[in-house]
Design a protein around this motif. Structure first.
Motif, short mmCIF file in Angstrom:
data_model
loop_
_atom_site.label_atom_id
_atom_site.label_comp_id
_atom_site.label_asym_id
_atom_site.label_seq_id
_atom_site.Cartn_x
_atom_site.Cartn_y
_atom_site.Cartn_z
N ARG A 42 -48.19 -88.30 62.53
CA ARG A 42 -48.13 -89.54 61.75
C ARG A 42 -49.00 -90.66 62.31
NH1 ARG A 42 -47.15 -87.31 57.95
NH2 ARG A 42 -45.19 -86.36 57.46
N THR A 43 -49.32 -90.61 63.60
CA THR A 43 -50.06 -91.71 64.21
C THR A 43 -51.46 -91.27 64.59
OG1 THR A 43 -49.37 -91.16 66.46
CG2 THR A 43 -47.91 -92.63 65.18
N ASP A 44 -52.32 -92.26 64.80
CA ASP A 44 -53.69 -91.95 65.25
C ASP A 44 -53.67 -91.28 66.62
OD1 ASP A 44 -54.67 -93.02 62.92
OD2 ASP A 44 -55.29 -94.93 63.83
N LYS A 45 -52.75 -91.69 67.48
CA LYS A 45 -52.65 -91.07 68.82
C LYS A 45 -52.27 -89.61 68.70
CE LYS A 45 -51.01 -91.25 73.46
NZ LYS A 45 -51.67 -90.02 73.76
N ALA A 46 -51.28 -89.30 67.86
CA ALA A 46 -50.88 -87.91 67.67
C ALA A 46 -52.02 -87.09 67.07
CB ALA A 46 -49.64 -87.83 66.78
N LEU A 47 -52.77 -87.69 66.15
CA LEU A 47 -53.93 -87.00 65.57
C LEU A 47 -55.00 -86.77 66.62
CD1 LEU A 47 -55.33 -85.85 63.05
CD2 LEU A 47 -56.20 -88.17 62.60
N TYR A 48 -55.26 -87.78 67.45
CA TYR A 48 -56.23 -87.63 68.54
C TYR A 48 -55.83 -86.48 69.46
CZ TYR A 48 -58.99 -88.69 72.70
OH TYR A 48 -59.84 -88.59 73.78
N ASP A 49 -54.57 -86.45 69.86
CA ASP A 49 -54.08 -85.39 70.75
C ASP A 49 -54.23 -84.02 70.09
OD1 ASP A 49 -53.43 -87.31 72.63
OD2 ASP A 49 -51.29 -87.33 72.12
N PRO A 64 -67.71 -84.96 74.40
CA PRO A 64 -66.35 -85.47 74.19
C PRO A 64 -66.20 -86.18 72.84
CG PRO A 64 -67.50 -86.78 75.84
CD PRO A 64 -68.39 -85.63 75.50
N ILE A 65 -64.98 -86.17 72.34
CA ILE A 65 -64.63 -86.92 71.13
C ILE A 65 -63.99 -88.22 71.62
CG2 ILE A 65 -63.25 -86.93 69.02
CD1 ILE A 65 -65.42 -84.73 69.09
N ASN A 66 -64.57 -89.33 71.23
CA ASN A 66 -64.12 -90.62 71.73
C ASN A 66 -63.01 -91.26 70.90
OD1 ASN A 66 -67.25 -90.33 72.28
ND2 ASN A 66 -66.28 -91.33 74.02
N LYS A 67 -62.98 -90.93 69.61
CA LYS A 67 -61.97 -91.55 68.76
C LYS A 67 -61.64 -90.59 67.62
CE LYS A 67 -61.02 -95.70 66.07
NZ LYS A 67 -61.50 -97.02 65.66
N VAL A 68 -60.35 -90.53 67.30
CA VAL A 68 -59.88 -89.76 66.14
C VAL A 68 -58.83 -90.63 65.46
CG1 VAL A 68 -58.77 -87.65 65.34
CG2 VAL A 68 -60.22 -87.57 67.36
N ALA A 69 -58.95 -90.79 64.14
CA ALA A 69 -58.02 -91.68 63.44
C ALA A 69 -57.91 -91.30 61.97
CB ALA A 69 -58.49 -93.13 63.55
N PHE A 70 -56.77 -91.65 61.39
CA PHE A 70 -56.62 -91.60 59.94
C PHE A 70 -57.36 -92.82 59.39
CE2 PHE A 70 -52.73 -89.18 61.09
CZ PHE A 70 -52.95 -88.05 60.34
N ASP A 71 -58.03 -92.65 58.26
CA ASP A 71 -58.83 -93.74 57.71
C ASP A 71 -58.53 -93.89 56.22
OD1 ASP A 71 -60.80 -95.52 56.86
OD2 ASP A 71 -62.37 -94.61 58.07
N THR A 105 -56.37 -90.74 54.95
CA THR A 105 -54.92 -90.94 55.11
C THR A 105 -54.11 -90.09 54.14
OG1 THR A 105 -55.01 -92.88 53.69
CG2 THR A 105 -55.03 -93.27 56.07
N LEU A 106 -54.72 -89.63 53.08
CA LEU A 106 -54.05 -88.72 52.15
C LEU A 106 -53.45 -87.53 52.89
CD1 LEU A 106 -53.59 -87.42 49.29
CD2 LEU A 106 -55.91 -86.52 49.49
N PHE A 107 -54.07 -87.14 53.99
CA PHE A 107 -53.64 -85.95 54.72
C PHE A 107 -52.58 -86.23 55.78
CE2 PHE A 107 -57.69 -85.02 52.78
CZ PHE A 107 -57.27 -84.00 51.95
N LYS A 108 -52.06 -87.45 55.80
CA LYS A 108 -50.86 -87.71 56.61
C LYS A 108 -49.67 -86.98 56.01
CE LYS A 108 -51.18 -92.10 59.02
NZ LYS A 108 -50.65 -93.47 59.12
#
Length: 171
Positions: A42-49, A64-71, A105-108
């Motif tokens: 549900r969170t950007d942190k969980a998605l990043y992990d 490395p991947i520096n950022k992963v987020a729902f947009d 974010t549709l894929f949350k």
């Protein structure tokens, strides 16, 4: 019936089968039966992990991947489910790239298989920039069911176009 824009690359036979499911109002039921529930990310942190775990398993030597987020700005209408960007910066006499992955974010509120397919797709762009044979080979290596999940995701997008309702509710 509206044109099946997400399935235009598939055979006429496949499109006819999907059209029959739509006419019988069964497309959503078929998808819910295959994928009974949404994932818990549900969170950007969980998605990043989650994406980092995939990267560490399959692409250890990649940049490395520096950022992963729902947009929320990514629009499926523009045929984007996720985005991979590399931002180049000069540091001293070196050129460094920062890689970012963004997922609509549709894929949350979607099955984990759909989220995994998008994550695998965007991670593959770190190694292979073009959608060519090597790219899809890498996607299939990272997720053996990649093409099935991609097709089912296209079915879901078709269902969304027709009904306007999401099949999986947030937990």
């Amino acid at each position: 019936m509206p044109p099946l824009k997400y399935l235009s690359a598939y055979s006429e036979q496949t499109r006819e089968q999907v059209a029959r499911l739509i006419e019988q109002d069964q497309l959503g039921d078929v998808l819910k039966k295959r994928y009974p529930c949404a994932h818990e990310i549900r969170t950007d942190k969980a998605l990043y992990d989650y994406v980092q775990d995939l990267k560490n398993e399959f692409l250890r030597n990649a940049e490395p991947i520096n950022k992963v987020a729902f947009d929320s700005k990514i629009q499926v209408i523009q045929h984007a489910l996720g985005l991979h960007t590399a931002i180049s910066r000069v540091q001293g006499n070196k050129l460094k790239a920062k890689h970012e992955i963004r997922v609509a974010t549709l894929f949350k509120d979607a099955p984990l298989e759909f989220l995994r397919m998008i994550a695998v797709h965007e991670l593959a762009h770190v190694k292979e920039k073009q959608h060519d044979k090597a790219f899809y080979k890498l996607c299939s290596y990272m997720e053996p069911n990649y093409h099935q999940y991609e097709f089912d995701l296209r079915l879901y997008l078709t269902q969304l176009d027709i009904s306007g309702e999401r099949l999986w509710a947030a937990a």
